[in-house]
Write a protein that holds these residues in place. Sequence first.
Motif, PDB file in Angstrom:
ATOM      1  N   UNK A  77       0.815  -1.210   0.000  1.00 23.61           N
ATOM      2  CA  UNK A  77       0.000   0.000   0.000  1.00 23.61           C
ATOM      3  C   UNK A  77       0.853   1.266   0.000  1.00 23.61           C
ATOM      4  N   UNK A  78       1.966   1.248   0.727  1.00 22.71           N
ATOM      5  CA  UNK A  78       2.869   2.406   0.737  1.00 22.71           C
ATOM      6  C   UNK A  78       3.488   2.645  -0.640  1.00 22.71           C
ATOM      7  N   UNK A  79       3.885   1.557  -1.297  1.00 20.90           N
ATOM      8  CA  UNK A  79       4.443   1.691  -2.651  1.00 20.90           C
ATOM      9  C   UNK A  79       3.408   2.267  -3.612  1.00 20.90           C
ATOM     10  N   UNK A  80       2.170   1.797  -3.482  1.00 18.82           N
ATOM     11  CA  UNK A  80       1.076   2.288  -4.320  1.00 18.82           C
ATOM     12  C   UNK A  80       0.862   3.789  -4.093  1.00 18.82           C
ATOM     13  N   UNK A  81       0.871   4.210  -2.845  1.00 22.31           N
ATOM     14  CA  UNK A  81       0.723   5.630  -2.507  1.00 22.31           C
ATOM     15  C   UNK A  81       1.873   6.456  -3.066  1.00 22.31           C
ATOM     16  N   UNK A  82       3.073   5.911  -2.963  1.00 26.16           N
ATOM     17  CA  UNK A  82       4.267   6.613  -3.463  1.00 26.16           C
ATOM     18  C   UNK A  82       4.172   6.817  -4.973  1.00 26.16           C
ATOM     19  N   UNK A  83       3.759   5.779  -5.704  1.00 25.45           N
ATOM     20  CA  UNK A  83       3.594   5.904  -7.157  1.00 25.45           C
ATOM     21  C   UNK A  83       2.526   6.931  -7.498  1.00 25.45           C
ATOM     22  N   UNK A  84       1.443   6.933  -6.727  1.00 23.35           N
ATOM     23  CA  UNK A  84       0.361   7.873  -6.951  1.00 23.35           C
ATOM     24  C   UNK A  84       0.847   9.319  -6.746  1.00 23.35           C
ATOM     25  N   UNK A  85       1.628   9.537  -5.670  1.00 21.37           N
ATOM     26  CA  UNK A  85       2.159  10.869  -5.383  1.00 21.37           C
ATOM     27  C   UNK A  85       3.106  11.347  -6.480  1.00 21.37           C
ATOM     28  N   UNK A  86       3.942  10.447  -7.017  1.00 21.84           N
ATOM     29  CA  UNK A  86       4.890  10.815  -8.073  1.00 21.84           C
ATOM     30  C   UNK A  86       4.172  11.169  -9.373  1.00 21.84           C
ATOM     31  N   UNK A  87       3.036  10.531  -9.622  1.00 25.52           N
ATOM     32  CA  UNK A  87       2.318  10.766 -10.875  1.00 25.52           C
ATOM     33  C   UNK A  87       1.494  12.055 -10.845  1.00 25.52           C
ATOM     34  N   UNK A  88       1.353  12.662  -9.707  1.00 26.05           N
ATOM     35  CA  UNK A  88       0.537  13.889  -9.607  1.00 26.05           C
ATOM     36  C   UNK A  88       1.349  15.144  -9.784  1.00 26.05           C
TER      37      UNK A  88
END
Length: 128
Positions: free
Chosen positions: A117-128
């Motif tokens: 879940x943390x990795x998923x959040x990190x990817x989401x933050x980078x894509x924004x």
Amino acid sequence: MPSPKLTKLELQIMETLWTRGSASIREIQEDFPERDRPAYTTIQTTVYRLESKKAVRRVKKVGNFHIFEAAVSRNAAQSKLIDELLALFGGRTQPVMAHLIESGRLTLADVQEAEKNLRKLERKDKSQ
């Protein structure tokens, strides 16, 4: 709308509604273990209190009783409780995590799921 603060009895009633979908006051009362079962009037008062908090709603009337359903999701109620718990620790998660580890309640599978879940959040933050 923010999730209301719920007491232990209110959460037990909500658990019945989340599990069943909808229920009458009598059905809610009968879901409690017989030896710990609150009186019908206690459940009735608590359901009406939940209704005033907008945590439950009446969905229909059958004869002289009402059928209720949860108006707040299990996830929203759990999030509210966790936020309140963390507030007791000044928002710090480390004491809670340490306790879960020391008590043996946090498993390796839990940690792996959290990492995912943390990795998923990190990817989401980078894509924004």
